[in-house]
Design an enzyme around this catalytic site. Structure first.
Site, PDB file in Angstrom:
ATOM      1  N   LYS A  40      28.528   4.555   3.751  1.00  5.86           N
ATOM      2  CA  LYS A  40      29.258   3.806   2.723  1.00  5.86           C
ATOM      3  C   LYS A  40      30.760   3.827   3.021  1.00  5.86           C
ATOM      4  CE  LYS A  40      29.471   7.916  -0.206  1.00  5.86           C
ATOM      5  NZ  LYS A  40      28.733   8.692  -1.206  1.00  5.86           N
ATOM      6  N   TYR A 278      63.452   3.034   2.908  1.00  5.18           N
ATOM      7  CA  TYR A 278      63.609   2.689   1.491  1.00  5.18           C
ATOM      8  C   TYR A 278      64.000   3.907   0.661  1.00  5.18           C
ATOM      9  CZ  TYR A 278      61.205  -1.789   2.208  1.00  5.18           C
ATOM     10  OH  TYR A 278      60.852  -3.035   2.607  1.00  5.18           O
TER      11      TYR A 278
HETATM   12  C1  LIG Z   1      28.373   9.977  -0.641  1.00  4.18           C
HETATM   13  C2  LIG Z   1      27.054  10.562  -0.899  1.00  4.18           C
HETATM   14  C3  LIG Z   1      26.493  11.503  -0.007  1.00  4.18           C
HETATM   15  C4  LIG Z   1      27.242  12.067   1.164  1.00  4.18           C
HETATM   16  O1  LIG Z   1      28.067  13.126   0.770  1.00  4.18           O
HETATM   17  P1  LIG Z   1      28.860  14.011   1.862  1.00  4.18           P
HETATM   18  O2  LIG Z   1      29.499  15.074   1.070  1.00  4.18           O
HETATM   19  O3  LIG Z   1      29.862  13.076   2.482  1.00  4.18           O
HETATM   20  O4  LIG Z   1      27.873  14.487   2.838  1.00  4.18           O
HETATM   21  C5  LIG Z   1      25.208  11.910  -0.251  1.00  4.18           C
HETATM   22  N1  LIG Z   1      24.516  11.462  -1.311  1.00  4.18           N
HETATM   23  C6  LIG Z   1      25.033  10.597  -2.196  1.00  4.18           C
HETATM   24  C7  LIG Z   1      24.220  10.160  -3.362  1.00  4.18           C
HETATM   25  C8  LIG Z   1      26.320  10.129  -2.037  1.00  4.18           C
HETATM   26  O5  LIG Z   1      26.831   9.278  -2.938  1.00  4.18           O
END
Ligand SMILES: *Cc1c(COP(=O)(O)O)cnc(C)c1O
Length: 386
Positions: A40, A278
């Site tokens: 994601k 800036y």
């Molecule tokens: C983002 C997410 C993960 C991954 O988590 P990490 O800490 O990056 O390994 C796993 N399960 C769900 C449901 C998530 O939303």
């Protein structure tokens, strides 16, 4: 691929580091639990398709995304691997979701009813991963609504209960597992309740990176690894707990995959007493040689790094001077001899013996490595290197 000499910034993804991290998890999990990787947020900033490509090279069996668009992008690019859509889908897009072939999260009766109608209309059977609430109190069905949702699934011939899952609230931020163990217990209770309603053959998954690394009892049938596949520890606490438990030698278990590079676009000598950037927040105290970098906060270089971070030039650390702007940032190279126009600069990653880690940038920016990575702008080219 265009030569990188024609680029002002790019990211290099290390194929060998990624493979190293995946093999760490394979050893950790053994033959019983399968691996899903979470891609994601544009692969935590590493690039959705680039990360999915690396996952495929390493034979990872499942890709987890957050949005339907991410799932469709993977399909459009020819990824036929199982995809699990962790995030919500707009009800109006239930048909599209059913046709995508992705497994979908379920947690709400109205949403499930809409999905059954959409799946029936397309003639497809859709795999459902039912997300149960165990204490994070975010997305997930409350235990007292679980029975009703299962009844509905029983009456939905186009939906198949493929898995039951949940997500930990407090596993990265503490070395005390008490809350997580409570969630583990409630997850087991939910699994038992689902079996009692006559469902069989469904998978169970609960662990993200930190749980997978620290608690074998959370592995069940599959783990969902996000941050650690990219070579970063979920937190200091996770790293500390691991080191305490398994001793030294754990330092190089994970290898960062990403290196973010840019090039110097101007070098100038400015007098002592000059202001930079800036707000005139930095004033030189000596004749200074300044190099201008063509990157800024719109690329994901956090504005909090103004006057605090350093970058790597010729294997040495050069401090950021003045404010990080939208597209330009100044660094001080007075003490680094021989720097030339268009020399390569590392913003995040290794150069020679030096490293700028996402953890360090996160500390300076008052956030976590997850945010530093996931906000790296999608427009930056990503290339996979050996
Ligand atoms: C983002 C997410 C993960 C991954 O988590 P990490 O800490 O990056 O390994 C796993 N399960 C769900 C449901 C998530 O939303």
């Amino acid at each position: 691929m265009e030569p990188m000499t024609a680029r002002h910034q790019w990211m290099e993804l290390s194929r060998s580091a990624y493979a190293h991290n995946i093999s760490f998890f394979r050893r950790l999990l053994g033959p019983r639990a399968a691996l899903a990787v979470v891609v994601k947020a544009n692969g935590y900033g590493h690039g959705l398709l680039e990360t999915a490509g690396l996952a495929r090279e390493n034979g990872v069996g499942m890709l987890c995304v957050h949005t339907l668009d991410e799932a469709l992008t993977l399909r459009g690019a020819g990824f036929t691997e199982p995809v699990l859509l962790l995030g919500p889908v707009p009800i109006a897009r239930s048909g599209e979701a059913a046709l995508s072939g992705a497994a979908l999260v379920a947690y709400d009766e109205e949403q499930v009813a809409a999905l059954e109608r959409a799946a029936a209309a397309t003639g497809r059977t859709v795999d459902i991963h039912l997300k149960v609430e165990t204490g994070t109190h975010r997305q997930g069905v409350m235990p007292e609504r679980l029975g009703a949702l299962l009844d509905l699934l029983n009456r939905s011939p186009h939906l198949r209960l493929a898995a039951l899952y949940s997500h930990f609230a407090n596993i990265e931020d503490t070395t005390d597992p008490a809350y997580a163990l409570g969630q583990l217990r409630r997850f087991r209770e939910a699994c038992a309740a689902v079996e009692q309603q006559g469902f069989t053959g469904f998978e169970r998954h609960l662990a993200s990176s930190a749980a997978a690394i620290l608690f074998p009892e959370t592995h069940f049938d599959r783990v969902r690894v996000g941050i650690a596949q990219y070579g970063l520890w979920p937190s200091k606490e996770t790293r500390l707990s691991y080191l305490t438990r398994y001793g030294a030698g754990a330092e190089h278990l994970l290898r960062p995959v990403l290196c973010w590079k840019t090039r110097i676009v101007q070098i100038k000598d400015i007098p002592s007493g000059s202001f930079i950037g800036y707000g005139c927040t930095y004033q030189t105290t000596r004749t200074s040689r300044i190099a201008i970098l063509p990157i800024g906060y719109s690329d994901g270089y956090d504005r909090q790094l103004s006057n605090s971070a350093h970058v790597l030039v010729k294997g040495q650390r050069a401090p950021v001077r003045g404010r990080v702007a939208m597209n330009l940032t100044a660094i001080d190279i007075t003490d680094i001899p021989g720097v030339e126009l268009e020399d390569e600069v590392v913003l995040l990653g290794r150069q020679g013996e030096q490293e700028v880690s996402a953890d360090r940038l996160a500390e300076m920016a008052g956030t976590i490595n997850y945010e530093i990575l996931s906000r790296l702008a999608p427009h930056i080219p990503r290339i996979v290197v050996p």
